[in-house]
Design a protein around this motif. Structure first.
Motif, PDB file in Angstrom:
ATOM      1  N   THR A 109      77.472  10.350 -48.921  1.00  0.00           N
ATOM      2  CA  THR A 109      76.637   9.334 -48.278  1.00  0.00           C
ATOM      3  C   THR A 109      77.391   8.661 -47.148  1.00  0.00           C
ATOM      4  O   THR A 109      76.873   8.484 -46.038  1.00  0.00           O
ATOM      5  CB  THR A 109      76.245   8.244 -49.304  1.00  0.00           C
ATOM      6  N   MET A 110      78.637   8.302 -47.419  1.00  0.00           N
ATOM      7  CA  MET A 110      79.407   7.592 -46.401  1.00  0.00           C
ATOM      8  C   MET A 110      79.680   8.489 -45.200  1.00  0.00           C
ATOM      9  O   MET A 110      79.549   8.065 -44.057  1.00  0.00           O
ATOM     10  CB  MET A 110      80.710   7.064 -47.004  1.00  0.00           C
ATOM     11  N   PHE A 163      77.958  11.102 -44.073  1.00  0.00           N
ATOM     12  CA  PHE A 163      76.753  11.304 -43.279  1.00  0.00           C
ATOM     13  C   PHE A 163      76.461  10.075 -42.438  1.00  0.00           C
ATOM     14  O   PHE A 163      76.090  10.170 -41.276  1.00  0.00           O
ATOM     15  CB  PHE A 163      75.548  11.612 -44.186  1.00  0.00           C
ATOM     16  N   ASN A 164      76.624   8.901 -43.045  1.00  0.00           N
ATOM     17  CA  ASN A 164      76.333   7.675 -42.321  1.00  0.00           C
ATOM     18  C   ASN A 164      77.289   7.476 -41.154  1.00  0.00           C
ATOM     19  O   ASN A 164      76.884   7.068 -40.072  1.00  0.00           O
ATOM     20  CB  ASN A 164      76.402   6.471 -43.262  1.00  0.00           C
ATOM     21  N   VAL A 165      78.553   7.821 -41.378  1.00  0.00           N
ATOM     22  CA  VAL A 165      79.541   7.654 -40.316  1.00  0.00           C
ATOM     23  C   VAL A 165      79.233   8.581 -39.148  1.00  0.00           C
ATOM     24  O   VAL A 165      79.272   8.190 -37.985  1.00  0.00           O
ATOM     25  CB  VAL A 165      80.962   7.932 -40.860  1.00  0.00           C
ATOM     26  N   THR A 189      74.902   8.414 -37.473  1.00  0.00           N
ATOM     27  CA  THR A 189      74.185   7.246 -36.961  1.00  0.00           C
ATOM     28  C   THR A 189      74.395   7.120 -35.452  1.00  0.00           C
ATOM     29  O   THR A 189      75.548   7.108 -34.995  1.00  0.00           O
ATOM     30  CB  THR A 189      74.687   5.964 -37.648  1.00  0.00           C
ATOM     31  N   GLU A 220      78.013   1.468 -35.175  1.00  0.00           N
ATOM     32  CA  GLU A 220      76.925   1.249 -36.122  1.00  0.00           C
ATOM     33  C   GLU A 220      77.101   2.131 -37.365  1.00  0.00           C
ATOM     34  O   GLU A 220      76.809   1.723 -38.475  1.00  0.00           O
ATOM     35  CB  GLU A 220      75.566   1.536 -35.475  1.00  0.00           C
ATOM     36  N   GLY A 221      77.566   3.361 -37.094  1.00  0.00           N
ATOM     37  CA  GLY A 221      77.758   4.311 -38.195  1.00  0.00           C
ATOM     38  C   GLY A 221      78.766   3.781 -39.199  1.00  0.00           C
ATOM     39  O   GLY A 221      78.562   3.833 -40.415  1.00  0.00           O
ATOM     40  N   GLN A 275      77.250   0.983 -41.143  1.00  0.00           N
ATOM     41  CA  GLN A 275      76.255   1.512 -42.077  1.00  0.00           C
ATOM     42  C   GLN A 275      76.940   2.133 -43.295  1.00  0.00           C
ATOM     43  O   GLN A 275      76.541   1.914 -44.433  1.00  0.00           O
ATOM     44  CB  GLN A 275      75.422   2.567 -41.337  1.00  0.00           C
ATOM     45  N   ALA A 276      78.011   2.931 -43.005  1.00  0.00           N
ATOM     46  CA  ALA A 276      78.713   3.630 -44.094  1.00  0.00           C
ATOM     47  C   ALA A 276      79.302   2.632 -45.074  1.00  0.00           C
ATOM     48  O   ALA A 276      79.189   2.792 -46.295  1.00  0.00           O
ATOM     49  CB  ALA A 276      79.794   4.529 -43.531  1.00  0.00           C
ATOM     50  N   THR A 327      78.361  -0.527 -45.628  1.00  0.00           N
ATOM     51  CA  THR A 327      77.343  -1.234 -46.403  1.00  0.00           C
ATOM     52  C   THR A 327      76.735  -0.318 -47.463  1.00  0.00           C
ATOM     53  O   THR A 327      76.565  -0.728 -48.615  1.00  0.00           O
ATOM     54  CB  THR A 327      76.213  -1.787 -45.513  1.00  0.00           C
ATOM     55  N   MET A 328      76.420   0.933 -47.091  1.00  0.00           N
ATOM     56  CA  MET A 328      75.815   1.837 -48.069  1.00  0.00           C
ATOM     57  C   MET A 328      76.765   2.089 -49.234  1.00  0.00           C
ATOM     58  O   MET A 328      76.375   2.094 -50.396  1.00  0.00           O
ATOM     59  CB  MET A 328      75.451   3.182 -47.421  1.00  0.00           C
TER      60      MET A 328
END
Lengths: 283, 266
Positions: free
Chosen positions: B79-80, B82-84, B87, B103-104, B107-108, B110-111
């Motif tokens: 998850t982290m 992909f978010n990194v 985004t 932002e990535g 996001q990573a 926080t997720m």
């Protein structure tokens, strides 16, 4: 009034084929007359397939007779609206201890029956405590049943029935899966219940040693009662029992063999103590 | 083996252990909902503080809580990652088709934090509540579904029977496995397909025995007058106490604060 009475009792197991037609009809119990007095200790003996389990399940209304009638405390077991009353009056303990314990904690399992009867919470606690005490398992009330030995599990199962305050307990080969120690524990608990609480006990077994304590013994073969009487009366007929491939208690067997070879021993020896005494008296 | 395999109940006496299981069930849901409200640094600090306080109150050693993260570790990493990487936004670093954005990263983090808090929060519930108490709680909480004819009591009964039989069947599986090995069965060598095929002589006897047990158990239950949930009383009925009411109030306060964090964006 006898607590359990059966007249011309018969039961057929019917096997259906795919089209719902009768394929096979097995006559498991035929023409059985039975009368059990309140507070007595009855043993039912017989081989596998002799119909003893089928007879037991009819007392508890798990099976409804296909012929004849069964009364438990005056209630006809065929009457559907009385079903739960019959099952409350005649409790049943089965062979495999694992497959009859429902709760994950000992006291919760004992409470299962009273809960089904709709007993008030405070009363359930009292009943559970009394029942566990009567089988000597009170100290294990918070344990998981999985951690108990076979004999202990079976005593919990008996407590589960006792907590329903039955008039009669039917035990269907309760010791068949236990080791000798467990067997002794369970048997002691059952005897104690009969002696102290005057619960009628119907013990189904094929261990001859367990039958010796009974007030009355019923021997079954191929669905019918073939012999009835006190343990002494039954076991003095060694030849008849052998004909039905049933053994006799060890002491009785030895006394029989000695008698055959000319020793003047009496015919009604059941326990080794009695045998010792009789042998000493010979001199 | 034994109960240790079921759930992960940690038997000590704490405030959280003594709470009504219904409170803990609702509380877990409230915590998760609250967790998805907060956004800013202070919001997450608040959620973390609440979590630490709960862990402290539960008296469960910290490593047991961390242990519960093990099964979701890979999910967390993926998850982290992909978010990194996926985004869009202000690019900080770029190589070939891979790029990391501001932002990535945000996001990573926080997720990742949400997932960790979520798993830890719900494991506090399972660590302080026996599976049976949880089943009881769910039976009571969902009893309103009876109106639309959902057999709530029966489902709960099935769950508690399943819980009771899991250790028995595991033991049985072990026995069957040894019996088959004694006759020369091989469970260790070969590819995936061969190994799966080797499972058949284990599963067939296990299923046969499970059905036989089910049959016996049904008979034993009927012999003890079981006839469904109607007219049934309970030995240990769930009763709310004062501390349960207090817990509900604290939950409402928690949710309120989370919503404030969401509005202010802190």
């Amino acid at each position: 009034m006898p607590i359990i009475r059966a007249e011309h009792l018969g039961f057929d197991y019917v096997k259906f084929n795919d089209d719902n037609e009768t394929e096979e009809r097995v006559n498991a119990v035929k023409n059985v007359d039975l009368s059990v007095e309140r507070g007595s200790f009855i043993a039912i003996l017989g081989h596998n397939g002799s119909g003893k389990s089928t007879l037991a399940k009819q007392i508890n209304a798990l099976l409804i007779p296909t012929e004849g009638t069964m009364w438990v405390d005056g209630i006809n077991t065929s009457e559907e609206q009385e079903l739960w009353k019959v099952r409350q009056k005649a409790g049943m303990v089965f062979q495999n201890p694992d497959n009859q314990i429902i709760g994950t904690v000992v006291d919760e399992d004992v409470a299962f029956g009273p809960e089904n009867l709709g007993i008030e919470t405070e009363d359930i606690w009292l009943r559970v405590e009394d029942a566990l005490k009567s089988v000597g398992m009170l100290g294990f009330r918070d344990r998981s049943p999985n951690r108990l030995s076979g004999g202990q599990k079976q005593r919990v199962a008996i407590a589960g029935v006792v907590a329903m305050h039955p008039d009669c307990i039917v035990l269907d080969e309760p010791t068949a899966m236990l080791d000798p120690n467990g067997r002794r524990e369970v048997l002691e608990a059952v005897k104690e219940l009969n002696r102290r609480e005057h619960v009628t006990v119907i013990l189904i077994t094929h261990y001859m040693e367990e039958v010796v304590f009974a007030d009355h013994v019923i021997v079954m073969d191929k669905g019918s009662i073939i012999l009835q009487g006190t343990p002494r009366e039954i076991f003095s007929q060694v030849e008849t029992l052998k004909k039905y491939r049933l053994s006799v208690p060890q002491a009785t067997e030895l006394a029989y063999e000695l008698r055959q070879s000319g020793c003047g021993l009496p015919e009604d020896i059941l326990t080794s103590e009695e045998l010792v005494e009789a042998l000493c008296r010979l001199n | 083996m034994g109960e240790l395999t079921l759930g992960q109940y940690y038997p000590v006496d704490s405030v959280l252990h003594r709470l009504d299981p219904r409170v803990k069930f609702v509380g877990t849901i409230v915590y998760i909902v609250g967790l998805f409200q907060v956004r800013g640094v202070f919001g997450y600090l608040f959620a973390a503080a609440v979590l630490l306080l709960l862990i402290f109150l539960s008296k469960v050693p910290f490593r047991f809580i961390l242990k519960s993260l093990k099964p979701v570790f890979f999910l967390l990493i993926i998850t982290m990652l992909f978010n990194v990487l996926l985004t869009p936004g202000t690019v900080l670093w770029k190589w070939w088709i891979l790029r990391i954005t501001k932002e990535g990263l945000r996001q990573a983090v926080t997720m990742g934090l949400r997932l960790v808090f979520l798993v830890c929060g719900s494991s506090i519930m399972t660590l302080t509540t026996t599976p049976n108490a949880l089943t009881d709680a769910m039976e009571r909480l969902f009893s309103f579904l009876k109106i639309i004819r959902v057999p709530v009591h029966e489902i709960a009964m099935m769950m508690s029977i399943a819980l009771r039989f899991i250790p028995i069947l595991t033991e049985e599986l072990d026995k069957i496995k040894k019996a088959q090995m004694a006759r020369g069965a091989d469970f260790e060598s070969g590819g995936v397909i061969r190994r799966l095929k080797a499972m058949i002589p284990l599963l067939v006897p296990l299923f046969v025995s499970a059905f036989r047990r089910a049959n016996d158990l049904a008979m034993a239950m009927e012999a003890r007058c079981y006839h469904g949930g109607s007219g049934r009383t309970q030995m240990k009925p769930l009763r709310y106490r004062r501390r349960d009411a207090a817990a509900y109030i604290l939950m409402a306060v928690f949710l309120g604060i989370c919503i404030v964090f969401r509005i202010t964006g802190l």
